[in-house]
Design a protein around this motif. Structure first.
Motif, PDB file in Angstrom:
ATOM      1  N   SER A  10       3.373  -8.393  35.177  1.00  0.00           N
ATOM      2  CA  SER A  10       3.751  -7.976  33.830  1.00  0.00           C
ATOM      3  C   SER A  10       4.633  -9.038  33.166  1.00  0.00           C
ATOM      4  O   SER A  10       5.230  -9.882  33.833  1.00  0.00           O
ATOM      5  N   THR A  11       4.708  -8.966  31.851  1.00  0.00           N
ATOM      6  CA  THR A  11       5.504  -9.927  31.097  1.00  0.00           C
ATOM      7  C   THR A  11       6.983  -9.799  31.438  1.00  0.00           C
ATOM      8  O   THR A  11       7.701 -10.796  31.535  1.00  0.00           O
TER       9      THR A  11
ATOM     10  N   THR B 214       3.721 -15.715  27.892  1.00  0.00           N
ATOM     11  CA  THR B 214       3.976 -14.704  26.860  1.00  0.00           C
ATOM     12  C   THR B 214       3.200 -15.009  25.583  1.00  0.00           C
ATOM     13  O   THR B 214       2.619 -14.106  24.974  1.00  0.00           O
TER      14      THR B 214
ATOM     15  N   ARG C 107       0.409 -16.735  25.274  1.00  0.00           N
ATOM     16  CA  ARG C 107      -1.020 -16.497  25.515  1.00  0.00           C
ATOM     17  C   ARG C 107      -1.368 -15.027  25.463  1.00  0.00           C
ATOM     18  O   ARG C 107      -2.371 -14.636  24.866  1.00  0.00           O
ATOM     19  N   ARG C 108      -0.539 -14.224  26.101  1.00  0.00           N
ATOM     20  CA  ARG C 108      -0.796 -12.775  26.100  1.00  0.00           C
ATOM     21  C   ARG C 108      -0.659 -12.194  24.696  1.00  0.00           C
ATOM     22  O   ARG C 108      -1.425 -11.326  24.306  1.00  0.00           O
ATOM     23  N   ARG C 109       0.322 -12.651  23.955  1.00  0.00           N
ATOM     24  CA  ARG C 109       0.520 -12.152  22.594  1.00  0.00           C
ATOM     25  C   ARG C 109      -0.658 -12.538  21.697  1.00  0.00           C
ATOM     26  O   ARG C 109      -1.139 -11.728  20.912  1.00  0.00           O
TER      27      ARG C 109
ATOM     28  N   ASN D 252      -3.549 -10.275  22.616  1.00  0.00           N
ATOM     29  CA  ASN D 252      -3.368  -8.896  22.117  1.00  0.00           C
ATOM     30  C   ASN D 252      -3.585  -8.797  20.620  1.00  0.00           C
ATOM     31  O   ASN D 252      -4.077  -7.792  20.124  1.00  0.00           O
TER      32      ASN D 252
END
Length: 133
Positions: A2-3, A54, A56-58, A61
């Motif tokens: 998880s982040t 973070t 990349r995930r943002r 999303n």
């Protein structure tokens, strides 16, 4: 992972690196240089990886990683424009450090990084507003 866990590990490594530099800061010679380099790596590498993960995930999303999205095009435009800003700001900081060498180089470095990041986000906001109409 998880982040939050990524950031917890990064902050833990950063604290270990800072404490390592404080402990080895009192030593002299090559031990001090090796301590400073290793503590800098313990601070910079995990924080850089955490920011990258973070971001990349943002982007995923928000669906900003699609080349057809307006956000992606605005980010590319802002990155290319901010690169010129970064070069100019770096040259100005080097000139300032050459003229006044005792003027806290670390403070200048932090100000330079803050100015580069601010330049990117301002250019991104303007590009996004211009593209959305």
């Amino acid at each position: 992972m998880s982040t939050r866990m990524v950031w917890a590990v990064a902050i833990t490594c950063m604290l270990v690196g800072v404490s390592f530099s404080v402990v080895l800061g009192v030593s002299e010679g090559t031990a001090r240089i090796a301590g400073e380099v290793s503590s800098a790596l313990l601070v910079i590498a995990p924080l850089g990886l955490a920011v990258n993960i973070t971001a990349r995930r943002r982007r995923a999303n928000r669906h900003e990683d699609s080349p057809d999205s307006v956000e992606f095009q605005a980010a590319v435009s802002a990155r290319s424009a901010a690169f010129g800003d970064a070069l100019l700001l770096s040259a100005l900081v080097m000139l300032a450090l050459t003229i006044a060498p005792g003027a806290l180089p670390m403070l200048w470095a932090v100000l330079l990084l803050a100015a580069i990041v601010t330049a990117f986000w301002l250019r991104y906001a303007f590009a996004l507003r211009r593209m959305r109409g």
